[in-house]
Design an enzyme around this catalytic site. Structure first.
Site, PDB file in Angstrom:
ATOM      1  N   GLU A 271       0.819  -1.214   0.000  1.00 56.00           N
ATOM      2  CA  GLU A 271       0.000   0.000   0.000  1.00 56.00           C
ATOM      3  C   GLU A 271       0.855   1.267   0.000  1.00 56.00           C
ATOM      4  O   GLU A 271       0.819   2.027   0.958  1.00 56.00           O
ATOM      5  CB  GLU A 271      -1.017  -0.012   1.136  1.00 56.00           C
ATOM      6  CG  GLU A 271      -0.518  -0.562   2.447  1.00 56.00           C
ATOM      7  CD  GLU A 271      -1.610  -0.697   3.497  1.00 56.00           C
ATOM      8  OE1 GLU A 271      -2.754  -1.011   3.158  1.00 56.00           O
ATOM      9  OE2 GLU A 271      -1.291  -0.473   4.672  1.00 56.00           O
ATOM     10  N   PRO A 272       1.563   1.515  -1.091  1.00 57.27           N
ATOM     11  CA  PRO A 272       2.374   2.732  -1.151  1.00 57.27           C
ATOM     12  C   PRO A 272       1.516   3.972  -1.375  1.00 57.27           C
ATOM     13  O   PRO A 272       0.491   3.915  -2.062  1.00 57.27           O
ATOM     14  CB  PRO A 272       3.282   2.487  -2.363  1.00 57.27           C
ATOM     15  CG  PRO A 272       2.483   1.586  -3.243  1.00 57.27           C
ATOM     16  CD  PRO A 272       1.670   0.714  -2.325  1.00 57.27           C
ATOM     17  N   GLY A 273       1.917   5.064  -0.791  1.00 55.12           N
ATOM     18  CA  GLY A 273       1.251   6.344  -1.015  1.00 55.12           C
ATOM     19  C   GLY A 273       2.226   7.300  -1.664  1.00 55.12           C
ATOM     20  O   GLY A 273       2.154   7.619  -2.850  1.00 55.12           O
ATOM     21  N   CYS A 344       2.057  33.912   9.104  1.00 53.46           N
ATOM     22  CA  CYS A 344       2.592  34.535  10.307  1.00 53.46           C
ATOM     23  C   CYS A 344       3.042  33.503  11.326  1.00 53.46           C
ATOM     24  O   CYS A 344       2.403  33.305  12.360  1.00 53.46           O
ATOM     25  CB  CYS A 344       1.567  35.500  10.880  1.00 53.46           C
ATOM     26  SG  CYS A 344       1.368  36.900   9.779  1.00 53.46           S
ATOM     27  N   GLU A 345       4.116  32.838  11.004  1.00 51.41           N
ATOM     28  CA  GLU A 345       4.737  31.823  11.858  1.00 51.41           C
ATOM     29  C   GLU A 345       6.223  31.851  11.546  1.00 51.41           C
ATOM     30  O   GLU A 345       6.604  31.872  10.368  1.00 51.41           O
ATOM     31  CB  GLU A 345       4.241  30.408  11.478  1.00 51.41           C
ATOM     32  CG  GLU A 345       2.781  30.141  11.696  1.00 51.41           C
ATOM     33  CD  GLU A 345       2.441  29.751  13.128  1.00 51.41           C
ATOM     34  OE1 GLU A 345       3.355  29.379  13.888  1.00 51.41           O
ATOM     35  OE2 GLU A 345       1.256  29.841  13.464  1.00 51.41           O
TER      36      GLU A 345
HETATM   37  C1  LIG Z   1      -0.049   6.415   5.029  1.00 44.75           C
HETATM   38  C2  LIG Z   1      -0.198   4.955   4.912  1.00 44.75           C
HETATM   39  C3  LIG Z   1       0.361   4.286   3.830  1.00 44.75           C
HETATM   40  C4  LIG Z   1       1.198   4.977   2.783  1.00 44.75           C
HETATM   41  O1  LIG Z   1       2.416   5.425   3.291  1.00 44.75           O
HETATM   42  P1  LIG Z   1       3.510   6.060   2.312  1.00 44.75           P
HETATM   43  O2  LIG Z   1       4.650   6.351   3.185  1.00 44.75           O
HETATM   44  O3  LIG Z   1       2.910   7.286   1.735  1.00 44.75           O
HETATM   45  O4  LIG Z   1       3.822   5.038   1.290  1.00 44.75           O
HETATM   46  C5  LIG Z   1       0.145   2.936   3.729  1.00 44.75           C
HETATM   47  N1  LIG Z   1      -0.584   2.258   4.646  1.00 44.75           N
HETATM   48  C6  LIG Z   1      -1.138   2.873   5.706  1.00 44.75           C
HETATM   49  C7  LIG Z   1      -1.920   2.084   6.669  1.00 44.75           C
HETATM   50  C8  LIG Z   1      -0.955   4.235   5.884  1.00 44.75           C
HETATM   51  O5  LIG Z   1      -1.492   4.840   6.935  1.00 44.75           O
END
Ligand SMILES: *Cc1c(COP(=O)(O)O)cnc(C)c1O
Length: 416
Positions: A271-273, A344-345
């Site tokens: 599950e890459p983001g 403003c930080e």
């Molecule tokens: C955020 C998240 C991801 C993705 O993480 P990345 O670092 O963006 O690849 C995968 N699984 C879960 C459960 C997450 O919370």
């Protein structure tokens, strides 16, 4: 110094200055080719066994990007009911959505259950809430393998110091709770943290997850999590990209030995983001003031922490390139400068003490690798509209994929 923007022809002949003039500054710009290519890379990570890749959409939840993910054969992870609803809008069917929440209300769980979406539970209390709503059904559970990884303590999501997942010592208790509500665990998953360039801790965690998995006889899925890093220092330090070939090879060995001892292969998931969207996004902003304050030089821009919060929140590094008259300024005199925003930080800094070509008023700053956790974490702090997002399509067209906020948008919820 080489320019990333020019090397990959990021804007495909479109003048970034004209883009900013047309769509407003700041502006998120995505390159469709780079996006699709990253999606294909993660899609092909496991080829020997049944595999689906779930894009974790919290990294970037633009509807157009989600539709491209759908086309590229990715499934998606949602962290909230809002993300589920957005995925449904993008055209994802329930079997292609995986709900991985933590600490959610019964009504949020019920939304996923009523829509036939598999839910991953990350505490025994949440298993109980789920069991009361939908006894006798299939669930996934999130396990903390006791090993973490990541670029910053705030994004390490496993190990001994995190709120996430069920620890290995609680597994008997977890099983007892599942039995109480006749819940069937069909998946175990983990997510050890975000942004690793060294696969070692991840592979270690996979081993631990597999040990846990062996305690469940009929798993349909094993989800290895996300966290694959992107080279944020590729211009400044010539950082190499994540080595997918060697990762794939090493991962496959782990899978082989698991499958051999388990007796059959479940479907594996990742599950890459970040990796999926990071490099395809560049954030453009304008320089409105340059000044020296005591011994520090500042470039004052509209790239506030409300637009890209990663540097402020995590101290993250983003390479930047300077654009002038539509071209990258790569040569000439250089100096140390700090690029700040208009919020403003005092922590409102995009880049601190960088050696860069001399920056002038009216230059455009291009912040690289801004596609992940950029717009998705943007806010209206200081009553600033969030920027527009555009995509440079594969045929070189510019497509507006999200409008800039209007002031009306900002005032919409008020009693006026
Ligand atoms: C955020 C998240 C991801 C993705 O993480 P990345 O670092 O963006 O690849 C995968 N699984 C879960 C459960 C997450 O919370």
């Amino acid at each position: 110094m080489r320019s990333y923007i020019e090397n990959v022809d990021f804007f495909k002949g479109n003048d970034p200055e004209a883009l900013v003039a047309k769509y407003g500054s700041p502006l998120y710009v995505y390159n469709e080719d780079i996006l699709r290519s990253c999606m294909r890379t993660v899609r092909g990570l496991i080829t020997k066994y049944d595999y689906t890749c779930n894009f974790s959409i919290k990294a970037n939840s633009n509807l157009t990007i989600l539709k491209i993910a759908l086309e590229e054969g990715l499934n998606c992870d949602a962290m909230s009911e809002g993300e589920i609803r957005l995925l449904q809008k993008a055209g994802f069917t329930s079997d292609r959505i995986f709900f991985v929440p933590n600490n959610v209300s019964d009504s949020e769980l019920k939304y996923a259950i009523d829509n036939g979406i598999l839910v991953s539970l990350d505490s025994i209390d949440q298993i109980e809430s789920y069991g009361k709503i939908a006894p006798g059904t299939d669930i996934a559970v999130r396990i903390n393998p006791g090993v973490g990884a990541g670029h910053h303590q705030k994004v390490v999501t496993a190990g001994k110091n995190t709120k996430f997942a069920i620890t290995v010592d609680k597994i008997d208790e977890m099983i007892a709770m599942c039995e109480k509500y006749d819940l069937h665990i069909i998946e175990v998953n983990q997510h050890v943290g975000s942004l690793f360039m060294d696969p070692e801790p991840f592979l270690k965690a996979v081993e631990t997850l597999f040990d846990v998995a062996k305690r469940f006889k009929d798993l349909k899925y094993i989800d290895l999590g996300g966290g694959i890093g992107a080279p944020y220092h590729k211009v400044s330090e010539d950082e190499k990209p994540f080595d997918f070939d060697s990762f794939k090879e090493r991962l496959e060995k782990e899978l082989d030995s698991f499958v051999e001892s388990y007796g059959h292969a479940p479907l594996f998931k990742m599950e890459p983001g970040r990796f999926v969207v990071c490099e395809s996004g560049i954030l453009l902003g304008k320089v409105y003031a340059v000044k020296t304050s005591y011994d520090r030089k500042y470039a004052g821009t509209d790239l506030g922490q409300n637009i890209l919060v990663r540097p402020t929140l995590y101290g993250s590094w983003h390479d930047v390139e300077i654009l002038r008259n539509g071209k990258v300024v790569a040569d000439g005199e250089r100096e140390k400068i700090t690029i700040v925003g208009n919020i403003c930080e005092s922590g409102d800094k995009i880049a601190e003490d960088r050696e860069l070509p001399v920056i002038k008023k009216d230059d455009i700053i291009a912040v690289l690798d801004a596609g992940a956790y950029g717009y998705s974490m943007a806010s209206n702090y200081n009553q600033r509209p969030r920027p527009a997002e555009v995509m440079i399509t594969s045929d070189g067209e510019v497509r507006l994929i999200r409008k800039r906020d209007t002031f009306e948008d900002l005032f919409r919820g008020f009693d006026i």
